[in-house]
Design a protein around this motif. Structure first.
Motif, short mmCIF file in Angstrom:
data_model
loop_
_atom_site.label_atom_id
_atom_site.label_comp_id
_atom_site.label_asym_id
_atom_site.label_seq_id
_atom_site.Cartn_x
_atom_site.Cartn_y
_atom_site.Cartn_z
N LEU A 109 0.81 -1.22 0.00
CA LEU A 109 0.00 0.00 0.00
C LEU A 109 0.84 1.26 0.00
CD1 LEU A 109 -2.67 -1.16 2.62
CD2 LEU A 109 -2.92 -1.08 0.14
N ASP A 110 2.04 1.20 0.56
CA ASP A 110 2.86 2.41 0.72
C ASP A 110 3.87 2.60 -0.40
OD1 ASP A 110 4.04 0.08 1.75
OD2 ASP A 110 5.45 1.21 2.97
N THR A 111 3.57 2.07 -1.60
CA THR A 111 4.50 2.22 -2.72
C THR A 111 3.89 3.05 -3.84
OG1 THR A 111 3.78 0.13 -3.76
CG2 THR A 111 5.62 0.01 -2.19
N VAL A 112 3.04 4.03 -3.48
CA VAL A 112 2.45 4.92 -4.49
C VAL A 112 3.56 5.73 -5.16
CG1 VAL A 112 0.96 6.92 -4.84
CG2 VAL A 112 0.22 5.06 -3.34
N MET A 113 3.57 5.71 -6.48
CA MET A 113 4.61 6.40 -7.24
C MET A 113 4.26 7.87 -7.45
SD MET A 113 5.50 3.53 -10.15
CE MET A 113 3.80 3.24 -10.61
N GLY A 114 5.29 8.73 -7.46
CA GLY A 114 5.08 10.15 -7.69
C GLY A 114 4.80 10.90 -6.41
N TYR A 115 5.23 12.17 -6.36
CA TYR A 115 5.03 12.97 -5.16
C TYR A 115 3.69 13.69 -5.23
CZ TYR A 115 6.08 16.03 -1.26
OH TYR A 115 6.04 16.68 -0.06
N HIS A 116 2.65 12.97 -4.77
CA HIS A 116 1.29 13.51 -4.75
C HIS A 116 0.50 12.72 -3.72
CE1 HIS A 116 0.67 9.91 -7.11
NE2 HIS A 116 1.37 10.41 -8.13
N GLY A 117 -0.80 12.98 -3.62
CA GLY A 117 -1.62 12.32 -2.63
C GLY A 117 -1.49 10.81 -2.66
N GLY A 118 -1.34 10.21 -1.48
CA GLY A 118 -1.20 8.76 -1.36
C GLY A 118 0.24 8.32 -1.23
N ASN A 119 1.18 9.14 -1.71
CA ASN A 119 2.60 8.82 -1.57
C ASN A 119 3.00 8.96 -0.10
OD1 ASN A 119 5.53 10.27 -1.42
ND2 ASN A 119 5.52 8.68 -3.00
N TRP A 120 3.80 8.00 0.39
CA TRP A 120 4.19 7.99 1.80
C TRP A 120 4.81 9.31 2.23
CZ3 TRP A 120 3.87 4.48 5.90
CH2 TRP A 120 4.67 4.76 7.01
N ASN A 121 5.80 9.76 1.51
CA ASN A 121 6.51 10.99 1.88
C ASN A 121 5.57 12.19 1.82
OD1 ASN A 121 8.34 13.41 1.49
ND2 ASN A 121 9.88 11.80 1.74
N TYR A 122 4.75 12.25 0.80
CA TYR A 122 3.83 13.38 0.63
C TYR A 122 2.87 13.51 1.82
CZ TYR A 122 0.18 16.32 -1.44
OH TYR A 122 -0.74 17.31 -1.68
N GLU A 123 2.25 12.39 2.21
CA GLU A 123 1.22 12.45 3.25
C GLU A 123 1.81 12.79 4.62
OE1 GLU A 123 -1.80 12.61 2.68
OE2 GLU A 123 -1.92 11.87 0.62
N TRP A 124 2.99 12.23 4.94
CA TRP A 124 3.59 12.54 6.24
C TRP A 124 4.15 13.96 6.27
CZ3 TRP A 124 2.87 10.27 10.70
CH2 TRP A 124 2.46 8.93 10.73
N THR A 125 4.67 14.42 5.13
CA THR A 125 5.13 15.82 5.05
C THR A 125 3.95 16.77 5.20
OG1 THR A 125 7.00 15.23 3.63
CG2 THR A 125 6.29 17.52 3.59
N LYS A 126 2.85 16.42 4.60
CA LYS A 126 1.63 17.24 4.72
C LYS A 126 1.21 17.38 6.18
CE LYS A 126 -3.19 17.34 3.12
NZ LYS A 126 -4.21 16.61 2.29
N LEU A 127 1.25 16.27 6.93
CA LEU A 127 0.90 16.33 8.35
C LEU A 127 1.90 17.19 9.12
CD1 LEU A 127 -0.83 15.43 10.74
CD2 LEU A 127 0.58 13.36 10.92
N GLY A 128 3.19 17.07 8.79
CA GLY A 128 4.19 17.90 9.43
C GLY A 128 3.95 19.38 9.19
N MET A 129 3.55 19.74 7.97
CA MET A 129 3.25 21.12 7.64
C MET A 129 2.06 21.65 8.44
SD MET A 129 5.41 22.40 5.59
CE MET A 129 6.81 21.77 4.69
N GLN A 130 1.09 20.78 8.70
CA GLN A 130 -0.06 21.19 9.51
C GLN A 130 0.38 21.56 10.93
OE1 GLN A 130 -2.90 17.97 9.27
NE2 GLN A 130 -3.20 18.22 7.06
N HIS A 131 1.31 20.77 11.48
CA HIS A 131 1.80 21.09 12.82
C HIS A 131 2.66 22.35 12.80
CE1 HIS A 131 0.35 17.74 15.22
NE2 HIS A 131 0.63 16.92 14.22
N GLN A 132 3.41 22.58 11.74
CA GLN A 132 4.17 23.82 11.63
C GLN A 132 3.24 25.03 11.61
OE1 GLN A 132 6.93 23.65 8.31
NE2 GLN A 132 8.63 23.65 9.76
N LYS A 133 2.14 24.89 10.90
CA LYS A 133 1.18 25.98 10.83
C LYS A 133 0.56 26.24 12.21
CE LYS A 133 -2.96 27.55 8.38
NZ LYS A 133 -3.98 27.20 7.36
#
Length: 345
Positions: A109-133
């Motif tokens: 499940l965690d092998t979504v290709m490309g930096y967009h929704g569903g990609n492991w790095n993208y989703e965790w970075t998105k959560l990190g940005m929410q905490h930064q905000k």
């Protein structure tokens, strides 16, 4: 103590050029956009390490015999203990699992290709940005806590931190930046220590309750799949109330210690840091403890044997000490993620 290394799988690392890590004074949103803009089509993590055809066949056979839904080993309880909100964690994992985008391996499940929704790095970075905000909406220790959480999310975004994973390298930049900013806002004291070693410098984070007098110190190191910035809650909840300082060090080949490769001398960096303690005025170098998680535990146990007169105690959790490193059969039965980690050091 002698360690015997037996590598069963022969790996060939893709030669991906490392990108610069110059940071500016941009907002967190602009920093993220700048770092990841060129990586929208970055190679997916589970396929960064290539194997010889014979080994690849064995991996495929073993995956068929022991099917799993994730390439990564999900450290759910550990991440919650380190500071991730369990509801936010499950929300991120659910978003990744339900993605309709193409995957490198359909069963993972965690092998979504490309930096967009569903990609492991993208989703965790998105959560990190929410905490930064959120950190910008509060002050003092509350703001620092949000930034520490952001740093942890960015670190998980890069997990398991393979050397040629460009997205993971960029996530490390975000993790360190958020951690350094949190250090300025917390009521605790965090100092960055630089220790000379082989014409370079080991960068370690020293966490203190105060600077009034030298404090007992625990040197902490995690595994080959996590950063020293992940250890904040250990200091805040356990060591600080007892008046004990914490000095974190990255393992060779990862984070601030990526300049050095991992060899059988797994504790070389930690030994250099240990020998530097008498020069640091805020710690009591006669009262030194060691704490290591996973491969960091290997380094700590080894250091205890090498420097018994300087160590008061050592705790090792889940560490590979001997058998797993000397047994080809046990090594080849490790999950692919861990084989990839060993292949990249």
């Amino acid at each position: 103590m002698t360690l015997y290394w037996v590598i069963f799988f022969i790996t060939i690392e893709d030669k991906v050029p490392l990108e610069g890590h110059h940071m500016s004074e941009e907002t967190s949103k602009n920093i993220s956009e700048t770092l990841f803009e060129k990586n929208k089509q970055a190679k997916e993590t589970s396929r960064l390490i290539r194997y010889m055809p014979s080994s690849e066949k064995l991996l495929e056979e073993r995956r068929a015999q022991n099917p799993t839904s994730w390439y990564r080993n999900l450290l759910r309880l550990q991440w919650v203990w380190q500071g991730v909100d369990p509801i936010e964690q499950e929300s991120v994992l659910a978003t990744i699992a339900s993605s309709k985008h193409s995957r490198t391996v359909d069963d993972w499940l965690d092998t979504v290709m490309g930096y967009h929704g569903g990609n492991w790095n993208y989703e965790w970075t998105k959560l990190g940005m929410q905490h930064q905000k959120r950190a910008n909406d509060v002050t003092g220790d509350d703001s620092a806590e949000e930034l520490f959480k952001a740093s942890l999310c960015f670190s998980i975004a890069g997990y398991p931190h393979l050397k040629n994973d460009n997205l993971a390298l960029q996530a490390q930049v975000l993790a360190n930046t958020a951690y350094n900013e949190a250090a300025k806002r917390t009521s605790h004291i965090i100092k960055q220590i630089e220790v000379p070693y082989k014409n370079k410098r080991i960068i370690a984070n020293l966490h203190l309750v105060s600077t009034d007098k030298p404090q007992p110190v625990v040197i902490v190191s995690a595994g080959l799949d996590s950063l020293q910035t992940d250890m904040w809650r250990l200091f805040r909840d356990y060591l600080a109330p007892a008046g004990i300082a914490m000095l974190t060090v990255d393992m060779p080949s990862i984070g601030h210690s990526s300049h050095w490769t991992l060899t059988e001398d797994t504790s070389c960096l930690h030994q250099a840091v240990l020998n530097e303690l008498p020069k640091i005025p805020w710690v009591d170098h006669f009262k030194v403890g060691l704490l290591g998680f996973r491969f960091g535990g290997n380094a700590m146990v080894r250091l205890s044997f090498l420097e018994p007169s300087k160590i008061k105690g050592c705790v090792s959790l889940g560490a590979p000490i001997h058998d797993i490193l000397a047994s080809p059969n046990k090594l080849k039965n490790m999950p692919k993620m861990y084989l990839d980690m060993l292949g990249r050091v």
